[in-house]
Design a protein around this motif. Structure first.
Motif, PDB file in Angstrom:
ATOM      1  N   SER A   1     -40.344  -6.469 -21.703  1.00 55.70           N
ATOM      2  CA  SER A   1     -39.569  -6.833 -20.507  1.00 55.70           C
ATOM      3  C   SER A   1     -38.789  -8.120 -20.735  1.00 55.70           C
ATOM      4  N   LEU A   2     -39.438  -9.121 -21.325  1.00 55.26           N
ATOM      5  CA  LEU A   2     -38.756 -10.389 -21.591  1.00 55.26           C
ATOM      6  C   LEU A   2     -37.600 -10.195 -22.576  1.00 55.26           C
ATOM      7  N   ALA A   3     -37.803  -9.381 -23.598  1.00 57.75           N
ATOM      8  CA  ALA A   3     -36.720  -9.094 -24.542  1.00 57.75           C
ATOM      9  C   ALA A   3     -35.582  -8.364 -23.837  1.00 57.75           C
ATOM     10  N   TYR A   4     -35.941  -7.445 -22.936  1.00 58.84           N
ATOM     11  CA  TYR A   4     -34.926  -6.699 -22.186  1.00 58.84           C
ATOM     12  C   TYR A   4     -34.091  -7.652 -21.322  1.00 58.84           C
ATOM     13  N   VAL A   5     -34.751  -8.571 -20.648  1.00 59.01           N
ATOM     14  CA  VAL A   5     -34.042  -9.544 -19.808  1.00 59.01           C
ATOM     15  C   VAL A   5     -33.097 -10.385 -20.655  1.00 59.01           C
ATOM     16  N   ASP A   6     -33.532 -10.773 -21.848  1.00 57.77           N
ATOM     17  CA  ASP A   6     -32.661 -11.547 -22.743  1.00 57.77           C
ATOM     18  C   ASP A   6     -31.444 -10.747 -23.196  1.00 57.77           C
ATOM     19  N   LEU A   7     -31.665  -9.471 -23.536  1.00 59.27           N
ATOM     20  CA  LEU A   7     -30.579  -8.641 -24.061  1.00 59.27           C
ATOM     21  C   LEU A   7     -29.650  -8.085 -22.983  1.00 59.27           C
ATOM     22  N   PHE A   8     -30.222  -7.753 -21.827  1.00 59.88           N
ATOM     23  CA  PHE A   8     -29.463  -7.053 -20.783  1.00 59.88           C
ATOM     24  C   PHE A   8     -29.654  -7.712 -19.413  1.00 59.88           C
ATOM     25  N   PRO A   9     -29.366  -8.998 -19.282  1.00 56.69           N
ATOM     26  CA  PRO A   9     -29.662  -9.697 -18.025  1.00 56.69           C
ATOM     27  C   PRO A   9     -28.947  -9.114 -16.805  1.00 56.69           C
ATOM     28  N   ASP A  10     -27.772  -8.570 -16.986  1.00 58.78           N
ATOM     29  CA  ASP A  10     -27.023  -8.024 -15.846  1.00 58.78           C
ATOM     30  C   ASP A  10     -27.574  -6.693 -15.358  1.00 58.78           C
ATOM     31  N   ASP A  11     -28.470  -6.092 -16.136  1.00 59.83           N
ATOM     32  CA  ASP A  11     -29.020  -4.782 -15.780  1.00 59.83           C
ATOM     33  C   ASP A  11     -30.410  -4.873 -15.168  1.00 59.83           C
ATOM     34  N   VAL A  12     -30.878  -6.103 -14.915  1.00 62.40           N
ATOM     35  CA  VAL A  12     -32.228  -6.318 -14.384  1.00 62.40           C
ATOM     36  C   VAL A  12     -32.151  -6.852 -12.960  1.00 62.40           C
ATOM     37  N   ARG A  13     -32.821  -6.160 -12.061  1.00 60.85           N
ATOM     38  CA  ARG A  13     -32.934  -6.616 -10.674  1.00 60.85           C
ATOM     39  C   ARG A  13     -34.023  -7.689 -10.584  1.00 60.85           C
ATOM     40  N   GLU A  14     -35.192  -7.391 -11.176  1.00 59.64           N
ATOM     41  CA  GLU A  14     -36.335  -8.299 -11.175  1.00 59.64           C
ATOM     42  C   GLU A  14     -37.317  -7.790 -12.222  1.00 59.64           C
ATOM     43  N   PHE A  15     -38.284  -8.652 -12.567  1.00 55.65           N
ATOM     44  CA  PHE A  15     -39.306  -8.192 -13.509  1.00 55.65           C
ATOM     45  C   PHE A  15     -40.635  -8.846 -13.190  1.00 55.65           C
ATOM     46  N   CYS A  16     -41.694  -8.170 -13.625  1.00 55.52           N
ATOM     47  CA  CYS A  16     -43.063  -8.625 -13.383  1.00 55.52           C
ATOM     48  C   CYS A  16     -43.846  -8.513 -14.681  1.00 55.52           C
ATOM     49  N   LEU A  17     -44.555  -9.579 -15.033  1.00 54.86           N
ATOM     50  CA  LEU A  17     -45.450  -9.549 -16.188  1.00 54.86           C
ATOM     51  C   LEU A  17     -46.860  -9.287 -15.669  1.00 54.86           C
ATOM     52  N   PHE A  18     -47.451  -8.174 -16.078  1.00 55.38           N
ATOM     53  CA  PHE A  18     -48.771  -7.751 -15.617  1.00 55.38           C
ATOM     54  C   PHE A  18     -49.747  -7.896 -16.788  1.00 55.38           C
ATOM     55  N   GLN A  19     -50.676  -8.846 -16.663  1.00 55.86           N
ATOM     56  CA  GLN A  19     -51.600  -9.172 -17.752  1.00 55.86           C
ATOM     57  C   GLN A  19     -50.825  -9.428 -19.037  1.00 55.86           C
ATOM     58  N   SER A  20     -49.795 -10.234 -18.905  1.00 54.18           N
ATOM     59  CA  SER A  20     -48.940 -10.614 -20.017  1.00 54.18           C
ATOM     60  C   SER A  20     -48.532 -12.062 -19.798  1.00 54.18           C
ATOM     61  N   THR A  21     -47.768 -12.608 -20.696  1.00 52.91           N
ATOM     62  CA  THR A  21     -47.351 -13.996 -20.586  1.00 52.91           C
ATOM     63  C   THR A  21     -45.935 -14.158 -21.137  1.00 52.91           C
ATOM     64  N   SER A  22     -45.274 -15.193 -20.683  1.00 49.73           N
ATOM     65  CA  SER A  22     -43.952 -15.497 -21.221  1.00 49.73           C
ATOM     66  C   SER A  22     -44.055 -16.407 -22.446  1.00 49.73           C
ATOM     67  N   LEU A  23     -45.272 -16.837 -22.771  1.00 49.70           N
ATOM     68  CA  LEU A  23     -45.486 -17.717 -23.915  1.00 49.70           C
ATOM     69  C   LEU A  23     -45.777 -16.898 -25.173  1.00 49.70           C
ATOM     70  N   PRO A  24     -45.364 -17.392 -26.334  1.00 46.71           N
ATOM     71  CA  PRO A  24     -45.688 -16.666 -27.572  1.00 46.71           C
ATOM     72  C   PRO A  24     -47.185 -16.700 -27.841  1.00 46.71           C
ATOM     73  N   ASP A  25     -47.678 -15.692 -28.569  1.00 45.30           N
ATOM     74  CA  ASP A  25     -49.083 -15.669 -28.955  1.00 45.30           C
ATOM     75  C   ASP A  25     -49.384 -16.851 -29.868  1.00 45.30           C
ATOM     76  N   ASP A  26     -50.569 -17.449 -29.677  1.00 47.05           N
ATOM     77  CA  ASP A  26     -50.989 -18.505 -30.595  1.00 47.05           C
ATOM     78  C   ASP A  26     -51.593 -17.868 -31.846  1.00 47.05           C
ATOM     79  N   ALA A  27     -51.928 -18.707 -32.833  1.00 43.67           N
ATOM     80  CA  ALA A  27     -52.437 -18.195 -34.111  1.00 43.67           C
ATOM     81  C   ALA A  27     -53.718 -17.395 -33.924  1.00 43.67           C
ATOM     82  N   GLN A  28     -54.607 -17.825 -33.037  1.00 40.56           N
ATOM     83  CA  GLN A  28     -55.872 -17.104 -32.799  1.00 40.56           C
ATOM     84  C   GLN A  28     -55.613 -15.699 -32.252  1.00 40.56           C
ATOM     85  N   LYS A  29     -54.740 -15.600 -31.270  1.00 42.52           N
ATOM     86  CA  LYS A  29     -54.467 -14.284 -30.674  1.00 42.52           C
ATOM     87  C   LYS A  29     -53.794 -13.360 -31.677  1.00 42.52           C
TER      88      LYS A  29
END
Length: 133
Positions: free
Chosen positions: A102-130
């Motif tokens: 979803s985040l990649a989609y918003v970056d690539l196609f911002p004009d085509d997105v009404r809204e978005f929701c992250l469900f058990q996800s994060t906008s932060l990159p995974d850390d080394a442990q994850k």
């Protein structure tokens, strides 16, 4: 629930359509899941929305375009579904991997997105442990 296929880079992208002709919501599943993970919540959404549950590349009934897919590649395949359904703007609900897509989609196609929701996800990159889990 109707089953459909769009085409991205000559491979099938599977999705189902449920609900009314209201605003479109794309449901994007997590890693090693499929569109079926959303079946229990469909009745909550389908009375007001056109719900499109997509099998991401390499998952469910969708094909692969390579051994490993980038988030941008997944997002472009999701956009092939938007185009196949002739939709102008969509809402996105992304679970885990689907949230990253979803985040990649918003970056690539911002004009085509009404809204978005992250469900058990994060906008932060995974850390080394994850990344190693």
């Amino acid at each position: 629930m109707e089953s459909h296929f769009a085409t991205y880079k000559q491979v099938p992208v599977h999705y189902t359509i449920s609900g009314t002709n209201g605003p479109a919501i794309f449901l994007l599943h997590g890693f090693l899941e499929s569109h079926k993970m959303w079946e229990d919540i469909l009745p909550l959404l389908t009375t007001k929305y056109k719900v499109i549950s997509i099998d991401l590349l390499g998952h469910g009934k969708s094909g692969c375009v390579g051994y490993c897919h980038t988030m941008e590649e997944y997002a472009k395949a999701v956009d092939a579904v938007r185009k196949a359904e002739n939709l102008r703007r969509v809402s996105l609900v992304g679970h885990s991997l689907g949230g990253y897509v979803s985040l990649a989609y918003v970056d690539l196609f911002p004009d085509d997105v009404r809204e978005f929701c992250l469900f058990q996800s994060t906008s932060l990159p995974d850390d080394a442990q994850k990344k190693s889990d």
